[in-house]
Design a protein around this motif. Sequence first.
Motif, PDB file in Angstrom:
ATOM      1  N   ALA A 295     -70.182 -51.071 -45.784  1.00  0.00           N
ATOM      2  CA  ALA A 295     -71.560 -50.274 -44.999  1.00  0.00           C
ATOM      3  C   ALA A 295     -72.365 -50.099 -45.714  1.00  0.00           C
ATOM      4  O   ALA A 295     -73.588 -50.492 -45.901  1.00  0.00           O
ATOM      5  CB  ALA A 295     -70.700 -49.394 -44.090  1.00  0.00           C
ATOM      6  N   LEU A 296     -72.231 -48.564 -46.325  1.00  0.00           N
ATOM      7  CA  LEU A 296     -73.521 -48.051 -46.790  1.00  0.00           C
ATOM      8  C   LEU A 296     -74.327 -48.925 -47.992  1.00  0.00           C
ATOM      9  O   LEU A 296     -75.599 -48.961 -47.810  1.00  0.00           O
ATOM     10  CB  LEU A 296     -72.943 -46.795 -47.565  1.00  0.00           C
ATOM     11  CG  LEU A 296     -74.177 -45.781 -48.082  1.00  0.00           C
ATOM     12  CD1 LEU A 296     -75.069 -45.218 -46.882  1.00  0.00           C
ATOM     13  CD2 LEU A 296     -73.494 -44.536 -48.815  1.00  0.00           C
ATOM     14  N   PRO A 297     -73.489 -49.697 -48.713  1.00  0.00           N
ATOM     15  CA  PRO A 297     -74.558 -50.612 -49.864  1.00  0.00           C
ATOM     16  C   PRO A 297     -75.212 -51.435 -48.964  1.00  0.00           C
ATOM     17  O   PRO A 297     -76.262 -52.102 -49.847  1.00  0.00           O
ATOM     18  CB  PRO A 297     -73.490 -50.992 -50.596  1.00  0.00           C
ATOM     19  CG  PRO A 297     -72.195 -50.336 -50.446  1.00  0.00           C
ATOM     20  CD  PRO A 297     -72.359 -49.770 -49.103  1.00  0.00           C
ATOM     21  N   LEU A 298     -75.131 -52.004 -47.845  1.00  0.00           N
ATOM     22  CA  LEU A 298     -75.866 -52.749 -47.033  1.00  0.00           C
ATOM     23  C   LEU A 298     -76.995 -52.251 -46.332  1.00  0.00           C
ATOM     24  O   LEU A 298     -77.699 -53.024 -45.805  1.00  0.00           O
ATOM     25  CB  LEU A 298     -74.983 -53.972 -46.230  1.00  0.00           C
ATOM     26  CG  LEU A 298     -73.874 -54.550 -46.966  1.00  0.00           C
ATOM     27  CD1 LEU A 298     -73.105 -55.294 -46.205  1.00  0.00           C
ATOM     28  CD2 LEU A 298     -74.351 -55.498 -47.887  1.00  0.00           C
ATOM     29  N   LEU A 299     -76.900 -50.972 -45.852  1.00  0.00           N
ATOM     30  CA  LEU A 299     -77.904 -50.252 -45.123  1.00  0.00           C
ATOM     31  C   LEU A 299     -79.237 -50.517 -45.691  1.00  0.00           C
ATOM     32  O   LEU A 299     -80.370 -50.777 -44.576  1.00  0.00           O
ATOM     33  CB  LEU A 299     -77.289 -48.923 -44.638  1.00  0.00           C
ATOM     34  CG  LEU A 299     -78.300 -48.238 -43.834  1.00  0.00           C
ATOM     35  CD1 LEU A 299     -78.261 -48.640 -42.384  1.00  0.00           C
ATOM     36  CD2 LEU A 299     -77.677 -46.665 -43.735  1.00  0.00           C
ATOM     37  N   LYS A 300     -79.376 -50.130 -46.774  1.00  0.00           N
ATOM     38  CA  LYS A 300     -80.673 -50.024 -47.447  1.00  0.00           C
ATOM     39  C   LYS A 300     -81.410 -51.448 -47.545  1.00  0.00           C
ATOM     40  O   LYS A 300     -82.556 -51.647 -47.257  1.00  0.00           O
ATOM     41  CB  LYS A 300     -80.630 -49.049 -48.702  1.00  0.00           C
ATOM     42  CG  LYS A 300     -80.714 -47.717 -48.576  1.00  0.00           C
ATOM     43  CD  LYS A 300     -80.632 -47.058 -49.896  1.00  0.00           C
ATOM     44  CE  LYS A 300     -80.534 -45.560 -50.037  1.00  0.00           C
ATOM     45  NZ  LYS A 300     -80.697 -44.715 -51.200  1.00  0.00           N
ATOM     46  N   PRO A 301     -80.483 -52.423 -48.141  1.00  0.00           N
ATOM     47  CA  PRO A 301     -81.059 -53.753 -48.180  1.00  0.00           C
ATOM     48  C   PRO A 301     -81.542 -54.292 -46.732  1.00  0.00           C
ATOM     49  O   PRO A 301     -82.407 -54.850 -46.593  1.00  0.00           O
ATOM     50  CB  PRO A 301     -80.126 -54.580 -48.697  1.00  0.00           C
ATOM     51  CG  PRO A 301     -79.226 -53.479 -49.572  1.00  0.00           C
ATOM     52  CD  PRO A 301     -79.314 -52.237 -48.691  1.00  0.00           C
ATOM     53  N   ALA A 302     -80.740 -53.837 -45.752  1.00  0.00           N
ATOM     54  CA  ALA A 302     -80.899 -54.501 -44.356  1.00  0.00           C
ATOM     55  C   ALA A 302     -82.128 -53.756 -43.786  1.00  0.00           C
ATOM     56  O   ALA A 302     -83.156 -54.504 -43.197  1.00  0.00           O
ATOM     57  CB  ALA A 302     -79.892 -54.108 -43.527  1.00  0.00           C
ATOM     58  N   PHE A 303     -82.289 -52.398 -44.126  1.00  0.00           N
ATOM     59  CA  PHE A 303     -83.632 -51.817 -43.830  1.00  0.00           C
ATOM     60  C   PHE A 303     -84.781 -52.075 -44.227  1.00  0.00           C
ATOM     61  O   PHE A 303     -85.654 -52.343 -43.712  1.00  0.00           O
ATOM     62  CB  PHE A 303     -83.469 -50.379 -43.843  1.00  0.00           C
ATOM     63  CG  PHE A 303     -84.401 -49.190 -43.376  1.00  0.00           C
ATOM     64  CD1 PHE A 303     -84.629 -49.229 -41.871  1.00  0.00           C
ATOM     65  CD2 PHE A 303     -85.230 -48.741 -44.225  1.00  0.00           C
ATOM     66  CE1 PHE A 303     -85.556 -48.266 -41.541  1.00  0.00           C
ATOM     67  CE2 PHE A 303     -86.346 -48.073 -43.774  1.00  0.00           C
ATOM     68  CZ  PHE A 303     -86.535 -47.644 -42.568  1.00  0.00           C
ATOM     69  N   LYS A 304     -84.805 -52.142 -45.708  1.00  0.00           N
ATOM     70  CA  LYS A 304     -85.885 -52.487 -46.551  1.00  0.00           C
ATOM     71  C   LYS A 304     -86.187 -54.051 -46.634  1.00  0.00           C
ATOM     72  O   LYS A 304     -87.490 -54.331 -46.705  1.00  0.00           O
ATOM     73  CB  LYS A 304     -85.881 -51.758 -48.004  1.00  0.00           C
ATOM     74  CG  LYS A 304     -85.746 -50.226 -47.586  1.00  0.00           C
ATOM     75  CD  LYS A 304     -85.371 -49.612 -49.187  1.00  0.00           C
ATOM     76  CE  LYS A 304     -85.593 -48.217 -49.198  1.00  0.00           C
ATOM     77  NZ  LYS A 304     -85.632 -47.618 -50.506  1.00  0.00           N
ATOM     78  N   GLU A 305     -85.391 -54.848 -46.775  1.00  0.00           N
ATOM     79  CA  GLU A 305     -85.536 -56.211 -47.175  1.00  0.00           C
ATOM     80  C   GLU A 305     -85.002 -57.236 -45.995  1.00  0.00           C
ATOM     81  O   GLU A 305     -85.469 -58.457 -46.097  1.00  0.00           O
ATOM     82  CB  GLU A 305     -84.905 -56.522 -48.380  1.00  0.00           C
ATOM     83  CG  GLU A 305     -85.117 -55.622 -49.480  1.00  0.00           C
ATOM     84  CD  GLU A 305     -84.218 -55.930 -50.547  1.00  0.00           C
ATOM     85  OE1 GLU A 305     -84.436 -57.126 -51.262  1.00  0.00           O
ATOM     86  OE2 GLU A 305     -83.554 -55.094 -51.186  1.00  0.00           O
TER      87      GLU A 305
END
Length: 369
Positions: A295-305
């Motif tokens: 979950a968490l490790p994918l949240l920032k990539p999904a949001f930013k990239e």
Amino acid sequence: MVLTVERKLSHVEVCLKRDVQFSAKSTGFNDVELIHSALPELDLDEISTEVEFLGFKLNAPIIISGMTGGSEVSARINEALAVAARELGVGMGVGSQRVALENSNLAYTFSIAREVAPDILLIANLGGAQFSMGFGVSEARRAVEMIDADALAVHLNPLQEAVQPEGEPKFKGLMAKLKELSSSLNVPIIAKETGAGISMEVAALLEGAGVKCVDVGGAGGTSWAAVEYYRAIAAGDELHASLAKLYWNWGIPTAISICEVRESSSLEIIATGGIRSGLDAAKALALGASVVGIALPLLKPAFKEGASGVVRFLKRFIEELKVAMFLVGARTISDLRRVPVVITGLTAEWLRLRGVNVEAYARRTKTFK
């Protein structure tokens, strides 16, 4: 309903901006060692990470865990995650759909996942507390139909509900509801913890209720008490901030929870809670997990990239898993689940006290074909 939307948005914002991981408790994977094979008798390019899970063939034993929904930002995140899941052939869950049951105009923030990824394993999501407070088969069916889901996760988050400023810590009667859902829906029910783990006693109860799979959601990764601490501080709610801070590190570590569930049931297991690398995944699978959740490790990539960032992370993750499999001589995930595992430290002590034969994990001697 507005309150629900605002809460979901604040959860995403806190997870993106704050350190919400456990601060004084680990997943337990540091106590788990796979036995190196200097003679793996296979080539790295022979290794297959394919797995069968809930009737689906996945290219890798990975579920992108349910995180969000209910806003335009959430829709973009869910779209990115689903596109990545489709490209890589892995599964995905969505966040709690309660907000869309309250306001059908928000259903698209969840259904976008199915629209862009028509063939992936997709898991619907509703809260256990809502079922205790009146939700039933009708609401469950609506959630499943909303995204044409292949399974329904009922999330169990008593800790979060107890420390959340707007929490609804009501779980009385949930077992009866789970039995009703299991016998009434045409998709399997997944019982999903959210960071405090599943014990052997609870696993046995869930299996008896007809649940087909548990997502252990163990301690050591994201602490939802930590998330609620920051939200309570922002709201000036001293009582709930104090409660959340006290219980920041509460729960059963992920590695331990996997073993407890495996020892006490025949349930399928999704291992979530601090899975940060392919090596973590290999250890979880060797302990008995069916697949792992991220979950968490994918949240920032999904949001930013967007999807490209998620795909890049997961491709590296899968390569890390393949290397671990190569180093223990496991050609398949089935092989990996039979390799010897040495469990030491606090994890071993906990499991022994709970009646688990830790030595049996280290003495596996299966011969692979």
